[in-house]
Design a protein around this motif. Structure first.
Motif, short mmCIF file in Angstrom:
data_model
loop_
_atom_site.label_atom_id
_atom_site.label_comp_id
_atom_site.label_asym_id
_atom_site.label_seq_id
_atom_site.Cartn_x
_atom_site.Cartn_y
_atom_site.Cartn_z
N LYS A 190 -11.17 43.14 -13.71
CA LYS A 190 -11.65 43.90 -14.91
C LYS A 190 -12.54 44.96 -14.39
O LYS A 190 -12.41 46.32 -14.91
N LYS A 191 -13.49 44.64 -13.60
CA LYS A 191 -14.76 45.57 -13.34
C LYS A 191 -14.03 46.73 -12.57
O LYS A 191 -14.32 47.91 -12.60
N LEU A 192 -13.34 46.30 -11.57
CA LEU A 192 -12.66 47.41 -10.60
C LEU A 192 -11.73 48.08 -11.22
O LEU A 192 -11.75 49.43 -11.27
N LYS A 193 -10.93 47.90 -12.36
CA LYS A 193 -10.19 48.48 -13.21
C LYS A 193 -11.10 49.60 -13.77
O LYS A 193 -10.53 50.77 -14.17
N LEU A 194 -12.02 49.06 -14.37
CA LEU A 194 -13.04 49.91 -15.26
C LEU A 194 -13.46 51.23 -14.29
O LEU A 194 -13.63 52.24 -14.85
N ILE A 195 -13.89 50.74 -13.23
CA ILE A 195 -14.57 51.88 -12.57
C ILE A 195 -13.44 52.88 -11.76
O ILE A 195 -13.61 53.98 -11.71
N TYR A 196 -11.97 52.30 -11.42
CA TYR A 196 -11.03 53.16 -11.19
C TYR A 196 -10.94 53.96 -12.44
O TYR A 196 -10.48 55.32 -11.85
N THR A 237 -11.16 57.95 -11.71
CA THR A 237 -10.21 59.04 -11.79
C THR A 237 -10.27 59.82 -12.86
O THR A 237 -10.04 61.18 -12.73
N PHE A 238 -10.53 59.23 -14.12
CA PHE A 238 -10.49 60.09 -15.31
C PHE A 238 -11.54 61.28 -15.08
O PHE A 238 -11.11 62.34 -15.42
N TYR A 239 -12.69 61.02 -14.98
CA TYR A 239 -13.72 62.13 -14.64
C TYR A 239 -13.68 63.28 -13.61
O TYR A 239 -13.76 64.03 -13.93
N LEU A 258 -3.75 53.67 -17.90
CA LEU A 258 -4.73 52.57 -18.26
C LEU A 258 -5.09 52.79 -19.79
O LEU A 258 -5.45 51.93 -20.45
N VAL A 259 -4.96 54.04 -20.07
CA VAL A 259 -5.26 54.27 -21.51
C VAL A 259 -3.89 55.16 -21.82
O VAL A 259 -3.62 56.23 -21.28
N LYS A 260 -3.21 54.21 -22.94
CA LYS A 260 -2.07 55.01 -23.48
C LYS A 260 -2.23 55.59 -24.79
O LYS A 260 -2.89 55.01 -25.59
N MET A 267 -20.38 56.76 -22.11
CA MET A 267 -19.27 57.54 -21.73
C MET A 267 -18.09 56.75 -20.77
O MET A 267 -17.13 57.24 -20.43
N TRP A 268 -18.24 55.36 -21.07
CA TRP A 268 -17.29 54.66 -20.14
C TRP A 268 -16.07 54.37 -20.89
O TRP A 268 -16.16 53.97 -22.24
N LEU A 269 -14.98 54.64 -20.47
CA LEU A 269 -13.63 54.61 -20.95
C LEU A 269 -13.11 52.90 -20.75
O LEU A 269 -13.59 52.78 -19.53
N HIS A 270 -12.82 52.53 -21.62
CA HIS A 270 -12.16 51.37 -21.46
C HIS A 270 -10.57 51.11 -21.63
O HIS A 270 -10.03 51.93 -22.48
N PRO A 271 -9.76 50.44 -20.80
CA PRO A 271 -8.26 50.48 -20.89
C PRO A 271 -7.93 50.03 -22.30
O PRO A 271 -8.67 49.33 -23.15
N GLY A 272 -6.82 50.50 -22.70
CA GLY A 272 -6.12 50.27 -24.25
C GLY A 272 -5.29 51.10 -24.59
O GLY A 272 -4.68 52.33 -23.87
N THR A 273 -4.51 51.01 -25.84
CA THR A 273 -3.73 51.82 -26.32
C THR A 273 -4.11 52.33 -27.75
O THR A 273 -4.65 51.54 -28.51
N ILE A 274 -3.91 53.48 -27.63
CA ILE A 274 -4.45 54.49 -28.85
C ILE A 274 -3.44 54.79 -29.67
O ILE A 274 -2.35 55.18 -29.27
N ILE A 275 -3.29 54.39 -31.10
CA ILE A 275 -2.31 54.90 -31.77
C ILE A 275 -2.94 55.96 -32.80
O ILE A 275 -4.11 55.53 -33.33
N VAL A 276 -2.18 57.13 -33.13
CA VAL A 276 -2.58 58.09 -33.97
C VAL A 276 -1.59 58.26 -34.94
O VAL A 276 -0.45 58.84 -34.51
#
Lengths: 85, 265
Positions: free
Chosen positions: B18-24, B28-30, B82-84, B218-227
């Protein structure tokens, strides 16, 4: 107009113009925190109070101090007295 | 004993993953965010400034807001997969007329999510987006409205002008992001504008981005966003109501829809 009549009419303004449930309308209810009004809604409140009580509300200082429904009852009562009603 | 050790090791591995995923995700995002910004913003600026010589002011703003939308589309896609992000348009609105979009406010990502909407649009934002270097400057240039730093009458006049020009306006009437699951109370500016201009309100529910990123981080967490855009609220339904009544009903509709969305997850 008696105090209970003022209370009833103010409560009616909140029920009709703002569609607030009767249970929420209590003297101690905070109009911003409990009833969700904001500073812009005060404009509508003033219009409705002026219409309902046939008074003219010009004292912005006193208006700014209003926090609870009880404050509004007192405000209307004082304004009416000042206008000789 | 062996089973207990295996479970502990698995749990530890899971935590490390989980930690690695968060760092990755964040690295990559920033990295991509800064690269994309460094590439897109100056390029589009040069093109638009040059084009301004040949095109009218109105057309310039149309293209300028289209450029903002393009930039928003890129930024929203950067953290994929990782964020959809899923857009669900249930509004069936007439795209040729301007609307007032009213959205709940979860996270710093909301203005980016809204910028992707396929209309010419400006947003009514709080002070902080204007203070973001470069992006804040461009938001101001695109005539985004800073409701906190202008008299309400001026705000109303500017908003009316934009609607008259065919520009939709997006509001976050909670004003600020709220911690926890509850929506904050709504300010009535959007609803007063609605009653005065008759422009329909489209309620928009943003769900799933409370941690993308969380408030104060500023930390993004993985997940799915619905608008999800809901069917519009029309002036005819509320012509005799106060702004307070409109805002209470719109808030209720958004709240109920978000509850449905959370049950579906």
């Amino acid at each position: 107009m008696t105090e209970p009549e003022i209370v009833e009419l103010v409560n009616k303004v909140f029920e009709n113009a703002f569609e607030i449930e009767k249970e929420k309308i209590k003297p101690e209810a905070h109009i911003f925190m409990d009833l969700g009004l904001d500073s812009l809604d005060i404009v509508d409140l003033v219009v409705e109070l002026q219409k309902g009580f046939k008074i003219e509300i010009t004292d912005n200082e006193k208006l700014r101090e209003i926090r609870t429904l009880q404050d509004i009852y007192d405000f209307v009562s004082t304004t009416r007295a000042e206008m000789g009603k | 004993m062996a089973l207990c050790c295996a479970v502990t090791v698995l749990a530890e591995n899971n935590w490390h993953m989980k930690k690695l995923k968060l760092i990755y995700l964040n690295t990559t995002f920033y990295l991509l965010f800064f690269l994309a910004s460094a590439l897109i913003i100056p390029t589009l600026s040069v093109i638009l400034v040059t084009a301004r010589i040949f095109i009218s002011e109105r057309l310039f703003y149309r293209y300028f807001r289209r450029a903002i939308r393009f930039y928003g589309q890129v930024v929203v896609r950067l953290p994929y997969p990782l964020v959809k992000v899923r857009y669900e348009d249930m509004s069936n609105v007439d795209k040729s007329v301007p609307h007032i979009y009213v959205c709940n406010h979860n996270s710093m990502s909301d203005p980016f999510l809204m910028s992707v909407f396929p209309y010419e649009m400006v947003q009514v934002v709080n002070v902080w987006p204007f203070s973001i270097p470069i992006i804040g400057y461009y938001a101001r240039l695109g005539k985004y409205l800073d409701v906190n730093n202008m008299p309400f009458e001026k705000f109303l006049a500017d908003a009316k002008t934009l609607l008259d020009e065919g520009v939709s306006i997006a509001f976050f009437p909670e004003g600020t992001r709220i911690d926890g699951a509850e929506m904050g109370s709504f300010h009535s500016g959007a609803f007063r504008l609605f009653l005065e201009t008759k422009a329909p309100i489209v309620p928009v529910c943003i769900y799933g981005n409370k941690k993308i990123p969380p408030k104060g981080s500023m930390w993004l967490h993985p997940g799915t966003i619905i608008v999800r855009s809901l069917p519009p609220v029309t002036w005819e339904e509320y012509q005799d109501s106060t702004a307070y009544v409109v805002k209470s009903n719109v808030r209720k509709r958004i709240g109920e829809e978000i509850a449905t969305m959370s049950e579906g997850q």
